[in-house]
Design a protein around this motif. Structure first.
Motif, short mmCIF file in Angstrom:
data_model
loop_
_atom_site.label_atom_id
_atom_site.label_comp_id
_atom_site.label_asym_id
_atom_site.label_seq_id
_atom_site.Cartn_x
_atom_site.Cartn_y
_atom_site.Cartn_z
N SER A 139 -26.63 33.81 -0.45
CA SER A 139 -26.20 32.72 -1.80
C SER A 139 -25.76 33.60 -2.83
O SER A 139 -25.94 34.63 -2.82
CB SER A 139 -27.70 32.15 -2.06
N ALA A 140 -24.83 32.87 -3.75
CA ALA A 140 -24.24 33.27 -4.29
C ALA A 140 -24.41 33.59 -5.93
O ALA A 140 -24.18 33.12 -7.09
CB ALA A 140 -22.93 32.62 -4.93
N ASN A 141 -25.92 34.21 -5.74
CA ASN A 141 -26.73 34.69 -7.13
C ASN A 141 -27.11 36.30 -7.22
O ASN A 141 -26.74 36.70 -6.06
CB ASN A 141 -27.97 34.06 -7.25
N ARG A 142 -27.48 36.78 -8.38
CA ARG A 142 -27.64 38.17 -8.47
C ARG A 142 -29.36 37.90 -7.44
O ARG A 142 -29.50 37.12 -7.71
CB ARG A 142 -27.99 38.65 -9.48
N SER A 143 -29.12 38.80 -6.61
CA SER A 143 -30.19 38.97 -5.77
C SER A 143 -31.12 38.86 -6.30
O SER A 143 -32.25 39.63 -7.66
CB SER A 143 -30.20 40.78 -4.81
N GLY A 144 -32.69 37.99 -6.21
CA GLY A 144 -33.97 37.95 -6.23
C GLY A 144 -33.61 36.67 -7.64
O GLY A 144 -35.26 36.48 -7.68
N ARG A 145 -32.66 35.91 -8.09
CA ARG A 145 -33.00 34.85 -9.18
C ARG A 145 -31.98 33.73 -8.50
O ARG A 145 -32.85 33.80 -7.14
CB ARG A 145 -31.30 35.68 -10.12
N ILE A 146 -32.14 32.91 -9.35
CA ILE A 146 -32.52 31.72 -8.51
C ILE A 146 -31.16 31.23 -7.78
O ILE A 146 -30.03 31.65 -8.53
CB ILE A 146 -32.42 30.38 -9.81
N SER A 147 -31.12 30.87 -6.97
CA SER A 147 -30.13 30.53 -6.21
C SER A 147 -28.89 29.34 -7.04
O SER A 147 -30.16 27.84 -7.25
CB SER A 147 -29.95 29.60 -4.40
N PRO A 148 -27.41 29.62 -6.37
CA PRO A 148 -27.04 28.15 -7.27
C PRO A 148 -26.06 26.89 -6.48
O PRO A 148 -26.31 26.91 -5.04
CB PRO A 148 -25.54 28.96 -7.29
N THR A 149 -26.68 25.41 -7.01
CA THR A 149 -26.42 24.49 -6.69
C THR A 149 -25.13 24.00 -7.00
O THR A 149 -25.11 22.38 -6.76
CB THR A 149 -27.56 23.73 -6.51
N THR A 150 -24.72 24.96 -7.56
CA THR A 150 -23.11 23.97 -8.83
C THR A 150 -22.51 24.93 -8.83
O THR A 150 -22.62 26.54 -8.35
CB THR A 150 -23.39 23.30 -10.02
N ALA A 151 -21.07 24.96 -8.76
CA ALA A 151 -20.11 25.83 -8.70
C ALA A 151 -20.29 27.02 -10.27
O ALA A 151 -20.04 27.75 -10.63
CB ALA A 151 -18.36 25.23 -9.23
N GLU A 152 -20.82 25.95 -11.37
CA GLU A 152 -20.97 26.16 -12.81
C GLU A 152 -21.88 27.48 -12.38
O GLU A 152 -22.39 28.79 -13.12
CB GLU A 152 -21.45 25.49 -13.94
N HIS A 153 -23.29 26.91 -11.10
CA HIS A 153 -24.14 28.31 -11.54
C HIS A 153 -23.46 29.74 -11.33
O HIS A 153 -23.76 30.57 -11.40
CB HIS A 153 -25.35 27.38 -10.66
N VAL A 154 -22.59 29.46 -10.06
CA VAL A 154 -21.90 30.84 -9.42
C VAL A 154 -21.14 31.85 -10.84
O VAL A 154 -21.33 32.66 -10.86
CB VAL A 154 -21.57 30.53 -8.47
N ALA A 155 -21.13 30.32 -11.11
CA ALA A 155 -19.39 31.16 -12.49
C ALA A 155 -20.53 31.77 -13.32
O ALA A 155 -20.22 33.61 -14.06
CB ALA A 155 -18.66 30.92 -12.70
N ALA A 156 -21.87 31.33 -13.88
CA ALA A 156 -22.32 32.04 -14.39
C ALA A 156 -23.71 33.68 -14.69
O ALA A 156 -23.96 33.95 -14.86
CB ALA A 156 -23.72 31.23 -14.68
N GLU A 157 -23.62 33.19 -12.91
CA GLU A 157 -24.63 35.07 -12.11
C GLU A 157 -23.20 35.65 -11.53
O GLU A 157 -24.19 36.97 -12.14
CB GLU A 157 -24.48 34.08 -11.06
N LEU A 158 -22.34 35.22 -11.55
CA LEU A 158 -21.57 36.26 -10.90
C LEU A 158 -19.94 36.68 -11.25
O LEU A 158 -19.14 37.55 -11.91
CB LEU A 158 -20.87 35.67 -9.18
N GLY A 159 -19.73 35.84 -12.46
CA GLY A 159 -18.12 35.94 -13.57
C GLY A 159 -17.83 36.06 -12.21
O GLY A 159 -17.00 35.10 -11.88
#
Ligand code: AMP
Ligand code: MG
Length: 316
Positions: A139-159
């Motif tokens: 999943s495209a999130n920092r380890s241990g954090r909430i999994s992303p279900t939108t592209a915006e979530h991914v951008a917020a997690e991983l820049g």
């Protein structure tokens, strides 16, 4: 960090990035994945680094169909039956790895098994076909954090860590895949997920046991604290304090919370699964001192929802 609508052109650009050894975020029906060429140890290293993921936690390899999967792992009759029933779809199979699979050791954390999945999402499928690669993707999130279900979530997690983020809209399922190991006589449920336990059992024709979480080899990814917001969670809430946010379920939610999101006023578990992670993200930012969570029935997909909530609630 280019977030691009998942057009044909953007998908072929993403495929080229994968072939160059870069990492790319893409939508699947479960959650957004952070993908790398599974044959390229350097590329896979970038996935672990971007997520800050422990190296002992192996990745799921995404392939377009059963035929591709069979080139990386040995399928017995049971594995084939499960693949035929659920692929493309949110089931990952942990199988004996073929010695000549060409998959980087880092992907499987040095194990002699490999986790494989055929995603049921047009963009994911198009990316796999355009790149012609096995794509290792957690999943495209920092380890241990909430999994992303939108592209915006991914951008917020991983820049801008991914070379690209393909935007395919919100994920239909919203929960990670169910992981089943088929390496011996008896299949084992390693992780609850978007395919409910009873659906797996219906195909197998017998009950399936959930792996003992303390057994180290079973599923290294089943970390105790995971899927976690910054705000503490309080489970099985029946009433709320004024400084709490409420994650409600069903028609009769208690009044008086700072903010409330109802996962499903109609008490529909599939709807609740789809909305779970995005709702946790919103409530995490609400300024509440706690997130109170109403109890969710522990049947069907509710079992996986409760698994995620329990891990999210684990104290740091
Ligand atoms: P994630 O990619 O974060 O959704 O997690 C993948 C899940 O699959 C984790 O629970 C991993 O531990 C599990 N997994 C992947 N490969 C294997 C494997 N070879 N054996 C056991 N579990 C695996
Ligand atoms: Mg994950």
């Amino acid at each position: 960090m280019p977030v691009l609508p998942a057009s044909e052109e953007a998908i072929s650009q993403a495929a080229r990035a994968l072939l160059r050894g870069e990492i790319v975020a893409f939508p699947t029906e479960t959650v957004y994945g952070l993908g790398a060429n599974a044959r390229d140890a350097n590329a896979v290293t970038k996935v672990f680094a971007a997520k800050d993921r422990p190296r002992f936690n192996p990745l799921i390899v995404h392939v377009p169909d059963i035929a591709a999967a069979e080139t990386y792992a040995a399928f017995d009759e049971t594995a084939r039956k499960l693949a035929k029933a659920f692929w493309p779809g949110p089931l990952s199979l942990v199988l004996p790895k073929r010695p000549a699979s060409g998959i980087a050791d880092l992907v499987t954390a040095g194990l002699d098994t490999i986790a494989l999945r055929v995603p049921n999402h047009a963009t994911a499928q198009a990316l796999l076909k355009a790149s012609q690669l096995p794509v290792a993707a957690p999943s495209a999130n920092r380890s241990g954090r909430i999994s992303p279900t939108t592209a915006e979530h991914v951008a917020a997690e991983l820049g801008d860590l991914p070379a690209m983020i393909l935007d395919g809209g919100p994920c239909a399922r919203g929960l990670e895949s169910t992981v089943v190991r088929v390496t011996g006589e008896t299949p084992v449920l390693l992780r609850l997920g978007a395919v409910a336990r009873h659906e797996v059992e219906a195909v197998l024709g017998h009950p399936i046991a959930l792996a003992d979480e303390d057994a180290p080899i079973a599923s290294p990814g089943q970390l105790e604290r995971h899927y976690a917001p910054n705000t503490p969670l309080r489970l099985d809430a029946t009433e709320v304090e004024p400084d709490e946010a409420l994650l409600a379920f069903g028609p009769s939610a208690p009044q008086g919370a700072l903010t409330t999101i109802n996962l499903s006023a109609a008490a529909d578990l599939a709807e609740a699964a789809t909305k779970l992670f995005a709702s946790l993200r919103v409530l995490d930012k609400s300024g509440a001192s706690r997130i109170a969570v109403m109890s969710i029935p522990d049947r069907g997909i509710g079992e996986a929802i409760n698994d995620r909530l329990r891990r999210a609630a684990k104290a740091r």
